[in-house]
Design an enzyme around this catalytic site. Structure first.
Site, PDB file in Angstrom:
ATOM      1  N   ARG A   1      35.635  36.241  33.219  1.00 21.15           N
ATOM      2  CA  ARG A   1      34.859  36.965  34.242  1.00 21.15           C
ATOM      3  C   ARG A   1      33.348  36.877  33.995  1.00 21.15           C
ATOM      4  NH1 ARG A   1      39.334  36.668  35.942  1.00 21.15           N
ATOM      5  NH2 ARG A   1      40.516  38.253  37.052  1.00 21.15           N
TER       6      ARG A   1
ATOM      7  N   SER B   1      40.083  44.137  41.146  1.00 21.77           N
ATOM      8  CA  SER B   1      39.916  44.946  39.928  1.00 21.77           C
ATOM      9  C   SER B   1      38.505  45.520  39.904  1.00 21.77           C
ATOM     10  CB  SER B   1      40.100  44.080  38.680  1.00 21.77           C
ATOM     11  OG  SER B   1      41.367  43.470  38.678  1.00 21.77           O
TER      12      SER B   1
ATOM     13  N   GLU C   1      33.677  45.108  37.122  1.00 22.35           N
ATOM     14  CA  GLU C   1      33.746  43.671  37.414  1.00 22.35           C
ATOM     15  C   GLU C   1      32.866  43.293  38.608  1.00 22.35           C
ATOM     16  OE1 GLU C   1      37.573  41.257  37.827  1.00 22.35           O
ATOM     17  OE2 GLU C   1      36.572  40.990  39.754  1.00 22.35           O
TER      18      GLU C   1
HETATM   19  P1  FAD Z   1      30.569  37.776  46.784  1.00 21.21           P
HETATM   20  O1  FAD Z   1      31.061  39.159  46.601  1.00 21.21           O
HETATM   21  O2  FAD Z   1      29.959  37.423  48.089  1.00 21.21           O
HETATM   22  O3  FAD Z   1      29.526  37.445  45.612  1.00 21.21           O
HETATM   23  C1  FAD Z   1      29.826  37.747  44.280  1.00 21.21           C
HETATM   24  C2  FAD Z   1      28.591  37.477  43.418  1.00 21.21           C
HETATM   25  O4  FAD Z   1      28.273  36.099  43.449  1.00 21.21           O
HETATM   26  C3  FAD Z   1      27.327  38.193  43.937  1.00 21.21           C
HETATM   27  O5  FAD Z   1      26.527  38.512  42.816  1.00 21.21           O
HETATM   28  C4  FAD Z   1      26.624  37.136  44.760  1.00 21.21           C
HETATM   29  O6  FAD Z   1      25.212  37.342  44.793  1.00 21.21           O
HETATM   30  C5  FAD Z   1      26.968  35.875  43.993  1.00 21.21           C
HETATM   31  N1  FAD Z   1      27.077  34.686  44.842  1.00 21.21           N
HETATM   32  C6  FAD Z   1      27.992  34.495  45.832  1.00 21.21           C
HETATM   33  N2  FAD Z   1      27.847  33.263  46.351  1.00 21.21           N
HETATM   34  C7  FAD Z   1      26.837  32.667  45.681  1.00 21.21           C
HETATM   35  C8  FAD Z   1      26.210  31.378  45.752  1.00 21.21           C
HETATM   36  N3  FAD Z   1      26.595  30.447  46.640  1.00 21.21           N
HETATM   37  N4  FAD Z   1      25.187  31.111  44.908  1.00 21.21           N
HETATM   38  C9  FAD Z   1      24.766  32.041  44.008  1.00 21.21           C
HETATM   39  N5  FAD Z   1      25.321  33.277  43.897  1.00 21.21           N
HETATM   40  C10 FAD Z   1      26.328  33.571  44.717  1.00 21.21           C
HETATM   41  N6  FAD Z   1      38.714  37.709  41.263  1.00 21.21           N
HETATM   42  C11 FAD Z   1      39.330  36.984  40.302  1.00 21.21           C
HETATM   43  O7  FAD Z   1      38.654  36.342  39.485  1.00 21.21           O
HETATM   44  N7  FAD Z   1      40.688  36.962  40.201  1.00 21.21           N
HETATM   45  C12 FAD Z   1      41.468  37.624  41.063  1.00 21.21           C
HETATM   46  O8  FAD Z   1      42.687  37.565  40.935  1.00 21.21           O
HETATM   47  C13 FAD Z   1      40.860  38.388  42.087  1.00 21.21           C
HETATM   48  N8  FAD Z   1      41.618  39.093  42.958  1.00 21.21           N
HETATM   49  C14 FAD Z   1      41.015  39.824  43.934  1.00 21.21           C
HETATM   50  C15 FAD Z   1      41.821  40.527  44.830  1.00 21.21           C
HETATM   51  C16 FAD Z   1      41.257  41.272  45.844  1.00 21.21           C
HETATM   52  C17 FAD Z   1      42.142  42.027  46.784  1.00 21.21           C
HETATM   53  C18 FAD Z   1      39.842  41.302  45.984  1.00 21.21           C
HETATM   54  C19 FAD Z   1      39.221  42.086  47.101  1.00 21.21           C
HETATM   55  C20 FAD Z   1      39.024  40.632  45.097  1.00 21.21           C
HETATM   56  C21 FAD Z   1      39.614  39.871  44.055  1.00 21.21           C
HETATM   57  N9  FAD Z   1      38.837  39.152  43.129  1.00 21.21           N
HETATM   58  C22 FAD Z   1      39.448  38.400  42.160  1.00 21.21           C
HETATM   59  C23 FAD Z   1      37.376  39.237  43.170  1.00 21.21           C
HETATM   60  C24 FAD Z   1      36.721  38.231  44.161  1.00 21.21           C
HETATM   61  O9  FAD Z   1      37.630  37.817  45.144  1.00 21.21           O
HETATM   62  C25 FAD Z   1      36.185  36.999  43.459  1.00 21.21           C
HETATM   63  O10 FAD Z   1      35.236  37.363  42.491  1.00 21.21           O
HETATM   64  C26 FAD Z   1      35.531  36.012  44.447  1.00 21.21           C
HETATM   65  O11 FAD Z   1      35.174  34.813  43.775  1.00 21.21           O
HETATM   66  C27 FAD Z   1      34.290  36.593  45.117  1.00 21.21           C
HETATM   67  O12 FAD Z   1      33.906  35.718  46.163  1.00 21.21           O
HETATM   68  P2  FAD Z   1      32.907  36.212  47.304  1.00 21.21           P
HETATM   69  O13 FAD Z   1      32.484  34.985  48.055  1.00 21.21           O
HETATM   70  O14 FAD Z   1      33.515  37.277  48.095  1.00 21.21           O
HETATM   71  O15 FAD Z   1      31.727  36.746  46.399  1.00 21.21           O
HETATM   72  N1  EPU Z   2      49.334  48.002  34.335  1.00 21.29           N
HETATM   73  C1  EPU Z   2      49.678  49.328  34.190  1.00 21.29           C
HETATM   74  N2  EPU Z   2      49.306  50.196  35.161  1.00 21.29           N
HETATM   75  C2  EPU Z   2      48.603  49.811  36.257  1.00 21.29           C
HETATM   76  C3  EPU Z   2      48.263  48.458  36.401  1.00 21.29           C
HETATM   77  C4  EPU Z   2      48.642  47.557  35.422  1.00 21.29           C
HETATM   78  O1  EPU Z   2      50.271  49.700  33.208  1.00 21.29           O
HETATM   79  O2  EPU Z   2      48.302  50.675  37.094  1.00 21.29           O
HETATM   80  C5  EPU Z   2      49.756  47.054  33.292  1.00 21.29           C
HETATM   81  C6  EPU Z   2      51.152  46.487  33.602  1.00 21.29           C
HETATM   82  O3  EPU Z   2      51.898  46.498  32.410  1.00 21.29           O
HETATM   83  C7  EPU Z   2      50.878  45.048  33.987  1.00 21.29           C
HETATM   84  C8  EPU Z   2      49.604  44.720  33.207  1.00 21.29           C
HETATM   85  O4  EPU Z   2      48.879  45.958  33.206  1.00 21.29           O
HETATM   86  O5  EPU Z   2      51.937  44.205  33.625  1.00 21.29           O
HETATM   87  C9  EPU Z   2      48.768  43.632  33.822  1.00 21.29           C
HETATM   88  O6  EPU Z   2      48.575  43.926  35.212  1.00 21.29           O
HETATM   89  P1  EPU Z   2      48.288  42.745  36.253  1.00 21.29           P
HETATM   90  O7  EPU Z   2      49.270  41.631  36.068  1.00 21.29           O
HETATM   91  O8  EPU Z   2      48.150  43.341  37.599  1.00 21.29           O
HETATM   92  O9  EPU Z   2      46.887  42.179  35.765  1.00 21.29           O
HETATM   93  P2  EPU Z   2      45.510  42.902  35.461  1.00 21.29           P
HETATM   94  O10 EPU Z   2      45.199  42.640  34.035  1.00 21.29           O
HETATM   95  O11 EPU Z   2      45.474  44.299  35.911  1.00 21.29           O
HETATM   96  C10 EPU Z   2      44.103  40.771  35.961  1.00 21.29           C
HETATM   97  C11 EPU Z   2      42.898  40.420  36.751  1.00 21.29           C
HETATM   98  C12 EPU Z   2      43.275  40.234  38.203  1.00 21.29           C
HETATM   99  C13 EPU Z   2      44.282  39.102  38.301  1.00 21.29           C
HETATM  100  C14 EPU Z   2      45.510  39.470  37.475  1.00 21.29           C
HETATM  101  C15 EPU Z   2      46.527  38.348  37.401  1.00 21.29           C
HETATM  102  C16 EPU Z   2      41.008  41.396  35.605  1.00 21.29           C
HETATM  103  C17 EPU Z   2      39.984  42.461  35.588  1.00 21.29           C
HETATM  104  N3  EPU Z   2      41.869  41.449  36.615  1.00 21.29           N
HETATM  105  O12 EPU Z   2      44.531  42.044  36.404  1.00 21.29           O
HETATM  106  O13 EPU Z   2      42.115  39.844  38.916  1.00 21.29           O
HETATM  107  O14 EPU Z   2      44.662  38.863  39.638  1.00 21.29           O
HETATM  108  O15 EPU Z   2      45.102  39.764  36.114  1.00 21.29           O
HETATM  109  O16 EPU Z   2      46.053  37.356  36.557  1.00 21.29           O
HETATM  110  O17 EPU Z   2      41.016  40.539  34.730  1.00 21.29           O
HETATM  111  C18 EPU Z   2      40.190  40.726  40.022  1.00 21.29           C
HETATM  112  O18 EPU Z   2      39.528  40.176  39.150  1.00 21.29           O
HETATM  113  O19 EPU Z   2      39.682  41.346  40.972  1.00 21.29           O
HETATM  114  C19 EPU Z   2      41.643  40.635  39.958  1.00 21.29           C
HETATM  115  C20 EPU Z   2      42.461  41.241  40.837  1.00 21.29           C
END
Ligand code: FAD
Ligand code: EPU
Length: 341
Positions: free
Chosen positions: A162, A237, A333
């Site tokens: 991250r 997250s 995050e």
């Molecule tokens: P934005 O929110 O628009 O920007 C994020 C940051 O990047 C800001 O600081 C912005 O200024 C900068 N930025 C954006 N574009 C550029 C550019 N072209 N040049 C320079 N700076 C830029 N993230 C994960 O890693 N794993 C996950 O599993 C995951 N699951 C998610 C699930 C949900 C439901 C949601 C809502 C979010 C999740 N995210 C996850 C977080 C998010 O989707 C990612 O971080 C994604 O890459 C953000 O993209 P965005 O275009 O919306 O970024």
């Molecule tokens: N868990 C709990 N309680 C909860 C949630 C999770 O106990 O309320 C425990 C469970 O045991 C579960 C474990 O945490 O098995 C891991 O949960 P999960 O698989 O949902 O993954 P996470 O660690 O919570 C991370 C990333 C996610 C990504 C998933 C899958 C971060 C901060 N988040 O979540 O990314 O999709 O792993 O790889 O690293 C994001 O960055 O926005 C995001 C959604």
């Protein structure tokens, strides 16, 4: 073509958390050639993609540039490798689908992550055992220090959990214009994440022969566990999983054997932030209209009319409680604009 500019722009619809906020000005960037002029301003500038990792907890007194640079190209490198170049304004999941349609391997575990391609290197997006770093080849960016467009090799992007140089030492310096991925025609699935292994086994697909099957399993898990921002505003997250020293982690794991953990950089262990928050009973708790998601304690949601102050207060209370009970300081995050925790 004329650039689209909006003064005193509402930002609610430009972030998936949909907090009420505004910017002095908002511009849609469709031509990289306009960037120099747009950045040459006395006011603060914010580059925005899909807003799925940005929370406007207050107004932004400056110019928001929404990246809409599109285009996907591919180049065959050899019998197995393909280089894909995608514009920063492409939707990330559409790019994943584009690669699946061509039978390519590499980003299938990253299916359904919201947002645009340009933000992917910012925090080295990761899910289900794969991070962007696994297949990122290079990043094309406008360097605000030199005024030049540069290609940065993936190894020079300091990609980490991250994190990247774009979030760290070089925050604000680069506008990402495109990324280049190295994908494979004859890949093998990355099956390391327990819930992904379980999901595939449940469908009798323990040895998937194509990337599409892996992506479909990832999508099923995500749809069950995470709120869809189209219906429930959120930013995924809210906190990073904490990475702490092995000795402190071991003591916590000994006391709580069910606490999920993962090895991290040498000397450090990553713990499940969701588990820590969950243990303290935060699921479903609210401040105003900001709420800890019922199905996942690491995710905060906007029930409809949350203010930036609601979210900040809820996050502060969670962070303080986790610190008091586990001596771990959670780090948010998403990027908070117009305020801080
Ligand atoms: P934005 O929110 O628009 O920007 C994020 C940051 O990047 C800001 O600081 C912005 O200024 C900068 N930025 C954006 N574009 C550029 C550019 N072209 N040049 C320079 N700076 C830029 N993230 C994960 O890693 N794993 C996950 O599993 C995951 N699951 C998610 C699930 C949900 C439901 C949601 C809502 C979010 C999740 N995210 C996850 C977080 C998010 O989707 C990612 O971080 C994604 O890459 C953000 O993209 P965005 O275009 O919306 O970024
Ligand atoms: N868990 C709990 N309680 C909860 C949630 C999770 O106990 O309320 C425990 C469970 O045991 C579960 C474990 O945490 O098995 C891991 O949960 P999960 O698989 O949902 O993954 P996470 O660690 O919570 C991370 C990333 C996610 C990504 C998933 C899958 C971060 C901060 N988040 O979540 O990314 O999709 O792993 O790889 O690293 C994001 O960055 O926005 C995001 C959604």
């Amino acid at each position: 073509m004329e650039m689209q500019r909006i003064t005193r722009a509402r930002l609610d619809g430009f972030s998936t958390f949909r907090l009420p906020a505004s910017a002095r000005e908002l511009v849609l960037l469709e031509d990289a050639g306009d960037l120099r002029v747009l950045l040459d301003t006395g006011q603060p500038v914010l580059i925005l993609g899909g807003g799925s990792n940005t929370l406007f907890v207050g107004d932004f007194d400056g110019r928001v540039i929404v990246n809409q640079l599109t285009g996907i190209d591919s180049e065959v490198v050899d019998r197995d490798r393909v280089l894909i170049t995608a514009g920063a304004g492409e939707n990330w999941h559409s790019l994943v689908r584009w690669t699946l349609d061509r039978g390519l391997w590499g980003i299938e575990n990253l299916a359904l992550i919201p947002g645009l391609v340009g933000a992917a290197p910012m925090q080295n997006i990761g899910a289900y055992g794969v991070e962007l770093a696994h297949c990122l080849h290079a990043v094309q960016a406008f360097d605000r220090n030199s005024g030049e467009i540069v290609w940065l090799k993936a190894d020079d992007c300091a990609l980490n959990y991250r994190h990247s140089r774009f979030k760290g030492e070089d925050a604000g310096r680069f506008v990402i214009l495109a990324i280049q991925l190295e994908l494979f025609m004859h890949g093998t699935p990355v099956l390391e994440y327990p819930s992904l292994i379980d999901e595939l086994a449940r469908h009798g697909q323990s040895q998937p022969g194509d990337s599409r099957t892996v992506a479909a399993a990832v999508m099923r898990i995500r749809k069950r566990k995470l709120p869809d921002p189209e219906h429930i505003p959120n930013a995924g997250s809210f906190f990073k999983n904490p990475v702490i020293e092995n000795s402190q982690a071991q003591a916590l794991i000994d006391a709580n054997p069910e606490l999920p953990w993962w090895p991290d950089k040498p000397g450090c262990t990553k713990l499940s932030g969701g588990w820590l928050i969950d243990q303290l009973g935060w699921r479903g708790k609210t401040v105003g209209d900001a709420q800890v998601y019922e199905k996942h304690a690491l995710v905060l949601i906007n029930r409809g009319n949350a203010s930036g102050a609601d979210v900040v207060e809820l996050a502060r209370r969670i962070r303080a409680d986790v610190e008091r009970n586990f001596n771990i300081v959670l780090v948010p995050e998403p990027v908070l604009v117009g305020g801080a925790l």
